[in-house]
Design a protein around this motif. Structure first.
Motif, short mmCIF file in Angstrom:
data_model
loop_
_atom_site.label_atom_id
_atom_site.label_comp_id
_atom_site.label_asym_id
_atom_site.label_seq_id
_atom_site.Cartn_x
_atom_site.Cartn_y
_atom_site.Cartn_z
N ILE A 87 0.87 -1.18 0.00
CA ILE A 87 0.00 0.00 0.00
C ILE A 87 0.90 1.23 0.00
CG2 ILE A 87 -1.78 1.31 1.24
CD1 ILE A 87 -2.32 -1.46 2.72
N VAL A 88 0.68 2.13 -0.94
CA VAL A 88 1.36 3.43 -0.91
C VAL A 88 0.27 4.43 -0.55
CG1 VAL A 88 2.73 5.12 -2.18
CG2 VAL A 88 2.98 2.67 -2.70
N HIS A 89 0.38 4.96 0.67
CA HIS A 89 -0.70 5.80 1.21
C HIS A 89 -0.36 7.28 1.01
CE1 HIS A 89 -4.09 7.09 3.42
NE2 HIS A 89 -3.57 7.12 4.64
N LEU A 90 -0.90 7.83 -0.09
CA LEU A 90 -0.66 9.23 -0.45
C LEU A 90 -1.88 10.11 -0.17
CD1 LEU A 90 0.97 8.72 -3.99
CD2 LEU A 90 2.19 9.20 -1.88
N ALA A 91 -3.06 9.51 -0.11
CA ALA A 91 -4.30 10.30 0.02
C ALA A 91 -4.25 11.16 1.27
CB ALA A 91 -5.51 9.37 0.08
N ALA A 92 -4.43 12.47 1.09
CA ALA A 92 -4.41 13.38 2.23
C ALA A 92 -4.92 14.74 1.80
CB ALA A 92 -2.98 13.53 2.77
N GLU A 93 -5.44 15.48 2.77
CA GLU A 93 -5.68 16.90 2.56
C GLU A 93 -4.32 17.59 2.72
OE1 GLU A 93 -8.35 18.53 1.67
OE2 GLU A 93 -9.62 16.75 1.64
N ALA A 135 3.33 8.53 2.82
CA ALA A 135 3.84 9.85 2.42
C ALA A 135 3.78 10.76 3.63
CB ALA A 135 2.98 10.42 1.29
N SER A 136 4.93 10.97 4.24
CA SER A 136 5.02 11.94 5.32
C SER A 136 5.46 13.27 4.69
CB SER A 136 6.01 11.45 6.39
OG SER A 136 5.99 12.29 7.52
N SER A 137 5.94 14.20 5.49
CA SER A 137 6.20 15.54 4.96
C SER A 137 7.28 16.26 5.75
CB SER A 137 4.90 16.35 5.05
OG SER A 137 5.14 17.73 4.88
N ILE A 197 0.94 18.42 11.90
CA ILE A 197 0.55 17.54 13.01
C ILE A 197 -0.08 16.26 12.46
CG2 ILE A 197 -1.07 17.29 14.95
CD1 ILE A 197 -0.58 20.37 15.43
N THR A 198 -0.97 16.40 11.44
CA THR A 198 -1.63 15.20 10.90
C THR A 198 -0.64 14.30 10.19
OG1 THR A 198 -2.26 16.22 8.76
CG2 THR A 198 -3.83 16.44 10.60
N LYS A 199 0.38 14.89 9.51
CA LYS A 199 1.38 14.05 8.84
C LYS A 199 2.25 13.32 9.85
CE LYS A 199 1.37 13.77 4.99
NZ LYS A 199 0.43 12.98 4.15
N GLN A 200 2.58 14.00 10.94
CA GLN A 200 3.34 13.35 12.02
C GLN A 200 2.55 12.17 12.58
OE1 GLN A 200 3.88 15.79 15.50
NE2 GLN A 200 4.94 14.20 16.63
N ASN A 201 1.24 12.41 12.78
CA ASN A 201 0.37 11.38 13.34
C ASN A 201 0.28 10.17 12.40
OD1 ASN A 201 -2.04 10.08 14.48
ND2 ASN A 201 -2.18 11.97 15.67
N GLY A 214 3.00 -7.63 11.43
CA GLY A 214 3.78 -8.34 10.41
C GLY A 214 3.87 -7.63 9.07
N ILE A 215 3.72 -6.30 9.08
CA ILE A 215 3.81 -5.52 7.84
C ILE A 215 5.00 -4.57 7.96
CG2 ILE A 215 2.66 -3.72 6.46
CD1 ILE A 215 -0.03 -4.99 7.28
N ALA A 216 5.80 -4.47 6.90
CA ALA A 216 6.97 -3.57 6.93
C ALA A 216 6.53 -2.14 6.64
CB ALA A 216 7.99 -4.03 5.89
N PRO A 217 6.85 -1.19 7.52
CA PRO A 217 6.50 0.20 7.24
C PRO A 217 7.71 0.96 6.65
CG PRO A 217 7.10 -0.01 9.55
CD PRO A 217 7.37 -1.35 8.90
N VAL A 218 7.41 1.93 5.77
CA VAL A 218 8.42 2.85 5.24
C VAL A 218 7.78 4.23 5.20
CG1 VAL A 218 9.98 3.40 3.33
CG2 VAL A 218 9.30 1.01 3.72
N ALA A 219 8.50 5.25 5.68
CA ALA A 219 7.96 6.62 5.61
C ALA A 219 8.91 7.50 4.82
CB ALA A 219 7.77 7.18 7.01
N PHE A 220 8.34 8.30 3.93
CA PHE A 220 9.11 9.28 3.17
C PHE A 220 8.66 10.69 3.56
CE2 PHE A 220 9.60 5.69 0.10
CZ PHE A 220 10.99 5.65 0.13
#
Length: 384
Positions: A87-93, A135-137, A197-201, A214-220
């Motif tokens: 999953i690449v989670h980009l959806a955000a305001e 997708a962090s920021s 704050i929401t991106k940090q969360n 059991g899922i590998a996380p990656v944050a950019f």
């Protein structure tokens, strides 16, 4: 984690019809992945008739399994997650200024949307998801990292509103002038906007929950992403788009503060390449990375470069106005992503702006809505 990329063929991109998502989807399709996209085709990004007129949506619609839906709906998530490996989670305001008064909306989409996904994965037997890329920021760093003449590395908090009203915009620490440094991933996390704050969360939820299921996380932590395809009509995000629309309408450019504020502008192709390294490389698992160019560029330089690129002379006014929640400077330290993933940016500002402005000149001129958005912020007491 399955070492064979063959085992990770199915990728879900949330917000995949957006600027980063659509570019990422096309590159992944080229590489042989099966792409599902969950996107609500937000009018602020895609216009009022997106199915017909959104170039981003139209670039991917026949090449992916497209689900029109929202990350705030459990049912849409359940449908989208089925059979996915990554999953690449980009959806955000997105948008710092707007986040300071659309607080419920930003919190619901960015935090609650991520919470629903993790809740489903933690409570159902979804055996297929192996990795989540979030997708962090850079906004989570707030003012970033500075060098104090006596104390060394420091992390200043919000700038003083009174000093800014007096035209003093530079960052200080306990009243002392400090020198800008590149922000590394170990820097203090202290966002100065609701968006940050929401991106940090989001980032912390993904990095905390995923290993327990059991899922590998990656944050950019992306810096200011730009390039062909970004929205030219959204007055809340993207200084390059905002300036381009003003210039092409023959309107003067109004620059906040004193024009010397800087950002790290990273070209879309580099962002896509970094994200794919995060998807494909095991070395990325469990890690957080900056994505940028490592070069700060000031806003006056951006305005002058665009005016020269379009060959349309418009006046530049440095207004001294400012938005509460904006940071002064930030640029990325890329040592970690370079050493762990071998990432180096290829397109620097001069070349990127050339490509971006060539693309802009082929687009219809959009309505300049900046003043409306500033009026909205002024009413809320956020634009000074």
């Amino acid at each position: 984690m399955g070492k064979n990329i063959e085992l990770m063929k199915n990728i879900l991109i949330t917000g995949g019809a957006g600027f980063i998502g659509s570019n990422l989807a096309l590159k992944l399709i080229e590489k042989g992945y099966n792409i599902t996209i969950l996107d609500n085709l937000s009018p602020q990004i895609h216009g009022n008739d997106p199915e017909r007129t959104s170039p981003l949506y139209n670039s991917i619609k026949d090449k992916v399994n497209f689900i029109k839906g929202t990350v705030t709906s459990r049912g849409d998530w359940e449908k989208a997650l089925e059979g996915q490996n990554v999953i690449v989670h980009l959806a955000a305001e997105t948008g710092t200024g707007q986040s300071m008064y659309c607080i419920e909306k930003y919190t619901e989409v960015n935090i609650q949307g991520t919470a629903i996904m993790l809740d489903i994965l933690a409570n159902t037997n979804n055996g297929t998801v192996e990795k989540i890329v979030i997708a962090s920021s850079r906004s989570i760093y707030g003012e970033g990292k500075y060098k104090h003449p006596e104390l060394g590395a420091v992390y200043p908090t919000h700038r003083n509103e009174k000093e800014m009203l007096d035209g003093d915009f530079e960052v200080k620490y306990n009243g002392v002038d400090v020198e800008l440094m590149a922000t590394d991933e170990e820097s203090k996390i202290h966002p100065s906007s609701v968006y940050g704050i929401t991106k940090q969360n989001q980032e912390q939820m993904i990095m905390t929950v995923c290993p327990t299921i059991g899922i590998a996380p990656v944050a950019f932590r992306y810096q200011n992403v730009y390039g062909p395809g970004q929205s030219l009509s959204n007055p809340y995000t993207g200084i390059l788009s905002i300036f381009s629309t003003q210039i092409r309408n023959g309107n003067g450019i109004k620059i906040f503060e004193d024009g010397k504020e800087t950002r790290d502008f990273v070209y879309i192709d580099d962002v896509v390449n970094a994200t794919i390294l995060g998807i494909e490389k095991e070395e990325a698992n469990g890690e957080v990375f900056n994505v940028g160019t490592g070069v700060p560029t000031d806003v006056l330089t951006v305005a002058n470069t665009l005016i020269n690129s379009y060959e349309i002379k418009v006046p530049i006014t440095v207004t001294g106005n400012f938005r509460l929640g904006d940071i002064r400077h930030n640029f990325a330290d890329l040592s970690k992503i370079n050493s762990k993933l071998g990432f180096k940016p290829i397109v620097y500002f001069e070349e990127g702006i050339k490509r971006f402005s060539e693309w802009v000149l082929q687009q219809e001129i959009q309505e300049d809505k900046l003043n409306d958005s500033l009026e909205e912020m002024k009413k809320k007491g956020l634009y000074k």
